[in-house]
Design a protein around this motif. Structure first.
Motif, PDB file in Angstrom:
ATOM      1  N   THR A 285     -11.158 -14.457  -0.422  1.00  0.00           N
ATOM      2  CA  THR A 285     -10.953 -13.392   0.569  1.00  0.00           C
ATOM      3  C   THR A 285      -9.482 -13.394   0.956  1.00  0.00           C
ATOM      4  O   THR A 285      -8.943 -14.433   1.362  1.00  0.00           O
TER       5      THR A 285
ATOM      6  N   SER B   3      -9.108  -7.680   5.783  1.00  0.00           N
ATOM      7  CA  SER B   3      -9.553  -8.642   4.778  1.00  0.00           C
ATOM      8  C   SER B   3     -10.326  -7.940   3.680  1.00  0.00           C
ATOM      9  O   SER B   3     -11.084  -6.996   3.942  1.00  0.00           O
ATOM     10  N   TYR B   4     -10.157  -8.413   2.448  1.00  0.00           N
ATOM     11  CA  TYR B   4     -10.868  -7.856   1.295  1.00  0.00           C
ATOM     12  C   TYR B   4     -10.749  -8.833   0.131  1.00  0.00           C
ATOM     13  O   TYR B   4     -10.032  -9.847   0.214  1.00  0.00           O
ATOM     14  N   THR B   5     -11.437  -8.539  -0.930  1.00  0.00           N
ATOM     15  CA  THR B   5     -11.413  -9.394  -2.116  1.00  0.00           C
ATOM     16  C   THR B   5     -10.173  -9.076  -2.947  1.00  0.00           C
ATOM     17  O   THR B   5      -9.942  -7.911  -3.276  1.00  0.00           O
TER      18      THR B   5
END
Length: 511
Positions: A425, A433-435
């Motif tokens: 993450t 937040s993100y992948t």
């Protein structure tokens, strides 16, 4: 975000612009590879099946609406839908990537034979996403990004065998079919120029050639790998490519040049039959899917690219993935309590991410993610350099570069990094937040000392030693030191220089 023009397609191909147009064709083939790979890496093909079943079963039990079938049976059915589709979509996308590598080599063979050596490094330097294909009418944006219906719509536009009406046009302005320059029509213009001006025979130059009886093996192209196979609902293995779908072609005269370019056309768009499915859009500017009957998409004879009608063209493969995606998205959407279909197996990645963004991240894994991205970019650039180098070397050196360099870098090293990023993450400096995902940016090896291979190893060491103390849950040394400690990986890559030199420490063929 600013879009970048990949190239401009000429209205006519002549001896005066032939070299430039071939470079443009090579740029197109190269541009599709990171586009399709980014989507492939967003897919989780190795899920915990028990955990997936438990999640679905819990969602079904949390709704007060009675289902038509028992929850246990429905949960098993939905789990199978997810697993089969995820693996099929990934295998078909990777099968197209493999054939795009073939198309890149075929276009390079044509340019090498008729004009000059392909310049892949200069293409890599200018290739940036989001991008547009100048000369296509209508133009459309090409992103690197996760698997969803929008991304598949872009894939269909790239590979469409026919001109299509701009989906953004209103009915008043869309009465006539837009004169869209398809990939096949670009190659048709090149073929016409070759027929008229370049009959051959051509002077011998290094090319990537197919296997021939009685000669040493040429492992430059293989239709399938572990990444192009999927298992159907009966757990029967299915390969994404057929054995007779195509191969490398040595270009020695007009006939062989035309054969190479026709292979690119047929694999991408299907055979020359008019009886094929065409790209049409609905009122929401999305492609109209094909019917799905008993879990199968219905195709026409012209949708296939091989003589035995066992393999679909790139366009038809993407149309199958798109049509099944629409089918399952609607199925899951009609069941109370279920999440979006794609969310079960596709990472939550943002399109067109940049190395600079990862360098400025604030989360506990920021440094590791930044080095993973940098390693991915360096590997991607090194693959481009190795392919270009093959057009300056004899067959023995080509064999070594391909066997121990290109195959390993693409199938194992780049895939390991791309797939690993799904488990992290990333926290941006704005708090979101993100992948994370690979950014497929050009890595300039000329800005640092040491050979490109030496720089790859140093990047891997920096990745392995990136901030382990800030996140005790992840041991980056254990996670990444194999890259440079295990002789089977980075140490055994051929040492290819920016001047196309290949050092003699390429490993010999194992006994």
């Amino acid at each position: 975000m600013k879009t970048h023009k990949l190239f401009a397609v000429a209205d006519q191909v002549t001896p005066a612009n032939f070299e430039e147009v071939m470079q443009q064709a090579i740029a197109l083939e190269l541009a599709t590879i990171p586009t399709y790979l980014s989507t492939y890496y967003s897919i989780n093909r190795a899920q915990d099946q028990d955990a997936l079943y438990d999640k679905i079963y819990k969602q079904l039990n949390n709704t007060s609406i009675d289902q038509e079938v028992p929850n246990e049976k429905l949960a098993e059915e939905l789990k199978t839908d997810i697993l089969v589709y995820a693996n099929k979509a990934a295998a078909l996308i990777m099968s197209v990537v493999v054939e795009e590598m073939l198309h890149l080599s075929l276009a390079c063979n044509v340019k090498q034979a008729i004009s000059s050596s392909p310049d892949l490094i200069s293409i890599g330097k200018t290739l940036k996403f989001p991008a547009e294909l100048v000369g296509h009418e209508p133009e459309f944006v090409i992103n690197i990004g996760k698997l969803d219906l929008d991304q598949l719509s872009t894939f269909l536009q790239i590979e469409s065998p026919d001109p299509f009406t701009d989906p953004a046009d209103s009915p008043e302005t869309a009465n006539d079919v837009v004169k869209y320059k398809t990939i096949g029509r670009l190659y048709n213009m090149i073929i016409e120029c070759v027929q008229e001006h370049y009959p051959g025979p051509y002077a011998p130059k290094p090319q990537l050639l197919p296997n021939e009886p009685g000669k040493p093996p040429r492992p430059f192209y293989s239709q399938n790998s572990v990444n192009t196979v999927y298992y159907d609902e009966k757990h029967k293995p299915v390969f994404g490519s057929a054995d007779d779908s195509g191969d490398l072609v040595g270009v020695y005269d007009a006939a062989s040049a035309i054969k190479a370019m026709n292979e690119i056309k047929h694999q991408g768009e299907g055979n020359d039959s008019d009886d094929h499915n065409k790209l049409e859009f609905d009122s929401n500017n999305m492609p109209i899917p094909l019917p799905v009957i008993n879990g199968k998409v219905q195709f026409k004879p012209g949708d296939y690219d091989d003589p035995s009608k066992e393999e679909l063209s790139h366009y038809a493969k993407f149309l199958e993935v798109y049509s099944l995606g629409v089918h399952y998205k609607e199925k899951f959407g009609a069941i109370a309590g279920m999440d979006d279909f794609f969310s079960y197996f596709v990472a939550d990645q943002l399109p067109n991410q940049k190395q600079a963004t990862y360098d400025l991240g604030t989360g506990p894994n920021q440094e590791e993610i930044a080095w993973m991205s940098k390693l991915g970019n360096a590997l991607y650039t090194y693959i481009i350099l190795m392919v270009e180098t093959c057009y300056y070397k004899d067959e023995h050196t080509q064999f070594q570069v391909f066997m121990y360099g290109i195959h390993k870098s693409m199938i194992w090293l780049l895939s390991d990094v791309g797939n690993a990023m799904r488990s992290y993450t990333f926290t941006a400096n704005d708090g979101s937040s993100y992948t994370p995902s690979l950014t497929f940016e050009f890595y300039d090896f000329s800005e640092a000392s040491g050979s490109p291979k030496e720089q790859l190893i140093e990047i891997a060491k920096s990745l392995a030693n990136s901030n382990p103390s800030k996140n005790p849950d992840i041991d980056s040394v254990a996670a990444w030191s194999w890259l440079y400690n295990d002789e089977a990986y980075l140490p055994s890559l051929p040492d290819v220089g920016l001047d196309h030199s290949v050092k003699p420490n390429v490993p010999s063929i194992p006994a």
